[in-house]
Scaffold this motif. Structure first.
Motif, mmCIF file in Angstrom:
data_model
loop_
_atom_site.group_PDB
_atom_site.id
_atom_site.type_symbol
_atom_site.label_atom_id
_atom_site.label_comp_id
_atom_site.label_asym_id
_atom_site.label_seq_id
_atom_site.Cartn_x
_atom_site.Cartn_y
_atom_site.Cartn_z
ATOM 1 N N VAL A 146 43.913 29.239 43.459
ATOM 2 C CA VAL A 146 42.487 30.183 44.021
ATOM 3 C C VAL A 146 43.526 31.506 43.531
ATOM 4 C CG1 VAL A 146 42.127 30.582 45.980
ATOM 5 C CG2 VAL A 146 42.173 28.602 45.090
ATOM 6 N N GLU A 147 45.214 32.015 44.248
ATOM 7 C CA GLU A 147 45.518 32.654 43.941
ATOM 8 C C GLU A 147 45.756 32.818 42.854
ATOM 9 O OE1 GLU A 147 49.630 32.520 45.485
ATOM 10 O OE2 GLU A 147 48.885 31.452 47.826
ATOM 11 N N THR A 148 46.134 32.130 42.012
ATOM 12 C CA THR A 148 46.239 32.407 40.797
ATOM 13 C C THR A 148 44.650 33.256 39.730
ATOM 14 O OG1 THR A 148 48.061 31.100 39.836
ATOM 15 C CG2 THR A 148 46.613 31.675 38.325
ATOM 16 N N SER A 149 43.551 32.773 40.167
ATOM 17 C CA SER A 149 42.459 32.834 39.513
ATOM 18 C C SER A 149 41.851 34.217 40.563
ATOM 19 C CB SER A 149 41.314 31.912 39.401
ATOM 20 O OG SER A 149 41.419 31.204 40.807
ATOM 21 N N THR A 150 42.174 33.922 41.390
ATOM 22 C CA THR A 150 41.675 35.195 42.381
ATOM 23 C C THR A 150 42.338 35.958 42.637
ATOM 24 O OG1 THR A 150 42.325 34.399 44.620
ATOM 25 C CG2 THR A 150 40.013 33.538 43.620
ATOM 26 N N SER A 151 43.649 36.345 41.904
ATOM 27 C CA SER A 151 44.648 37.712 42.860
ATOM 28 C C SER A 151 43.976 39.096 42.271
ATOM 29 C CB SER A 151 45.750 37.081 42.348
ATOM 30 O OG SER A 151 46.448 37.260 40.244
ATOM 31 N N THR A 152 43.647 39.085 41.520
ATOM 32 C CA THR A 152 43.149 40.711 40.817
ATOM 33 C C THR A 152 42.203 41.092 41.332
ATOM 34 O OG1 THR A 152 42.253 39.346 38.583
ATOM 35 C CG2 THR A 152 44.229 40.231 38.701
ATOM 36 N N THR A 213 25.495 29.171 50.041
ATOM 37 C CA THR A 213 26.324 28.283 48.277
ATOM 38 C C THR A 213 27.242 28.129 48.777
ATOM 39 O OG1 THR A 213 24.426 29.424 47.503
ATOM 40 C CG2 THR A 213 26.487 28.539 45.946
ATOM 41 N N GLN A 214 27.874 27.264 48.211
ATOM 42 C CA GLN A 214 28.845 25.949 48.574
ATOM 43 C C GLN A 214 29.927 26.536 46.681
ATOM 44 O OE1 GLN A 214 30.797 24.126 50.328
ATOM 45 N NE2 GLN A 214 29.231 23.794 52.154
ATOM 46 N N VAL A 215 30.753 26.980 46.947
ATOM 47 C CA VAL A 215 31.058 27.273 45.585
ATOM 48 C C VAL A 215 32.507 26.899 45.864
ATOM 49 C CG1 VAL A 215 30.205 29.484 45.897
ATOM 50 C CG2 VAL A 215 32.269 29.543 47.158
ATOM 51 N N SER A 216 33.437 27.279 44.219
ATOM 52 C CA SER A 216 35.161 25.984 44.266
ATOM 53 C C SER A 216 36.014 27.351 44.670
ATOM 54 C CB SER A 216 34.739 26.254 42.835
ATOM 55 O OG SER A 216 35.781 25.734 42.322
ATOM 56 N N LEU A 217 36.525 26.406 45.554
ATOM 57 C CA LEU A 217 38.142 27.318 45.788
ATOM 58 C C LEU A 217 38.561 27.838 44.648
ATOM 59 C CD1 LEU A 217 39.463 24.357 48.268
ATOM 60 C CD2 LEU A 217 38.394 26.857 49.064
ATOM 61 N N SER A 218 38.463 27.280 43.168
ATOM 62 C CA SER A 218 39.073 28.052 42.285
ATOM 63 C C SER A 218 38.408 29.559 41.874
ATOM 64 C CB SER A 218 39.296 27.270 40.854
ATOM 65 O OG SER A 218 38.632 26.899 40.420
ATOM 66 N N ASN A 219 36.956 29.372 42.746
ATOM 67 C CA ASN A 219 36.259 30.913 41.945
ATOM 68 C C ASN A 219 35.965 31.650 43.810
ATOM 69 O OD1 ASN A 219 35.403 32.039 40.165
ATOM 70 N ND2 ASN A 219 32.990 31.396 40.782
ATOM 71 N N LEU A 220 37.328 31.894 44.073
ATOM 72 C CA LEU A 220 36.628 32.447 45.592
ATOM 73 C C LEU A 220 36.639 34.005 45.060
ATOM 74 C CD1 LEU A 220 39.191 30.484 47.649
ATOM 75 C CD2 LEU A 220 36.934 30.107 47.829
ATOM 76 N N GLN A 221 36.081 34.911 45.917
ATOM 77 C CA GLN A 221 35.375 36.522 46.242
ATOM 78 C C GLN A 221 35.798 36.457 47.544
ATOM 79 O OE1 GLN A 221 31.531 37.237 44.256
ATOM 80 N NE2 GLN A 221 32.058 36.214 42.414
ATOM 81 N N GLY A 268 36.663 23.854 51.429
ATOM 82 C CA GLY A 268 35.900 24.214 50.868
ATOM 83 C C GLY A 268 35.360 26.295 50.987
ATOM 84 N N ALA A 269 34.280 26.102 50.332
ATOM 85 C CA ALA A 269 34.135 27.509 51.100
ATOM 86 C C ALA A 269 32.195 28.211 50.648
ATOM 87 C CB ALA A 269 34.959 28.294 50.004
ATOM 88 N N VAL A 270 32.313 28.426 51.370
ATOM 89 C CA VAL A 270 30.195 29.015 50.773
ATOM 90 C C VAL A 270 30.649 30.397 51.159
ATOM 91 C CG1 VAL A 270 29.614 27.030 52.113
ATOM 92 C CG2 VAL A 270 29.822 30.090 53.529
ATOM 93 N N ARG A 271 29.463 31.226 50.140
ATOM 94 C CA ARG A 271 29.039 32.137 49.974
ATOM 95 C C ARG A 271 27.599 33.160 50.428
ATOM 96 N NH1 ARG A 271 30.423 33.176 43.524
ATOM 97 N NH2 ARG A 271 32.819 33.085 45.014
ATOM 98 N N VAL A 272 28.146 33.873 50.964
ATOM 99 C CA VAL A 272 26.814 34.320 51.933
ATOM 100 C C VAL A 272 26.893 35.868 51.409
ATOM 101 C CG1 VAL A 272 26.906 33.312 53.795
ATOM 102 C CG2 VAL A 272 27.468 35.486 53.843
#
Length: 273
Positions: A146-152, A213-221, A268-272
């Protein structure tokens, strides 16, 4: 000679004068005695006869024996009464002991039941946590990904406002049930952050974990709501703020803090937004 001279006479022989006189004397004496007795009886009939009965007098030995017998009887009666009282007291004590034993058994059974129930509940909770939360190794790997994919990633728009509000709350106290502005619990902080952009979230973490909406932990915003536990039964929530970091009201010891995802990997995570 007469012809009858040889025949014996049938007439009784005459009694002698001496015998007759003696019998007359005896008869006279008897009559005199009867006369005297009659006279004496008449005299006695005229005067009442009083007889006095004397009761026997107890000797000293007999009196002592009677006293000893009475004392022995009293002692036997006292002993019998004392034994009866002891028997009654023993019966009452046995009855009370039986009741106490029954009550103790009842309490012990109740305590055992409560202990077994508590043990079953604790085991069920542990099993649920183990099933809901990934292992530390898997969680760490997920967090690194997650840190790698969202670090930027960087917050924009409403997410930026949410993140700005959260950063301003870091350092404030954790208080169960609090919703701000000086203290928060986990869901109270998340709700207050999204209220800044006009979004009203459910009050508790269980409901917030299904609010979007449920989102993947590898695609967090930035602005995504993180939860720990299963969706719909989460026990903790926080907000992802970018660069592999999240802000949440963690516990009374840390208060509101910003931590890396590896500190406590979410489920997990959700996006609102």
């Amino acid at each position: 000679m007469s012809h009858t001279a040889h025949i014996r006479s049938h007439r009784k022989p005459r009694r002698s004068a001496s015998k007759i006189a003696m019998r007359a004397g005896v008869a006279g004496g008897v009559l005199s005695t009867l006369a005297v007795a009659g006279a004496s009886g008449a005299a006695n009939a005229a005067e009442p006869v009083t007889q006095t009965l004397e009761l026997p007098t107890l000797t000293a030995d007999l009196a002592a024996q009677v006293a000893e017998s009475a004392t022995a009887t009293e002692l036997a009666a006292a002993n019998y009464e004392l034994q009866a009282e002891r028997d009654a007291a023993a019966a009452e004590a046995a009855k009370e002991a039986k009741a106490d034993l029954a009550e103790a058994k009842k309490k012990a059974a109740e305590e055992k039941r409560k202990a077994e129930e508590a043990a079953r509940k604790a085991a069920a909770e542990r099993a649920a946590r183990d099933a809901e939360r990934p292992t530390l190794k898997t969680a760490a790997a997920t967090a690194a990904s997650v840190e790698t994919s969202t670090s930027t990633s960087a917050a924009t728009g409403s997410a930026a406002a949410v993140v700005s509000f959260l950063k301003a709350q870091v350092g404030k106290a954790y208080v169960m049930g609090a919703t701000g502005p000086s203290a928060y619990d986990c869901s109270g902080l998340v709700g207050a952050a999204f209220k800044q952009v006009g979004i009203s979230l459910p009050r508790v973490s269980q409901d917030q974990s299904t609010a979007g909406t449920q989102v993947s932990l590898s695609n967090l915003q930035p602005g995504d709501i993180l939860y720990w536990g299963s969706a719909g039964s989460a026990y903790h929530v926080a907000v992802y703020v970018g660069d592999g970091m999240f802000i949440g009201a963690q516990n009374p010891s840390t208060g509101v803090a910003e931590k890396p995802l590896s500190y406590d990997p979410p489920t997990g995570a959700v996006r609102v937004l």
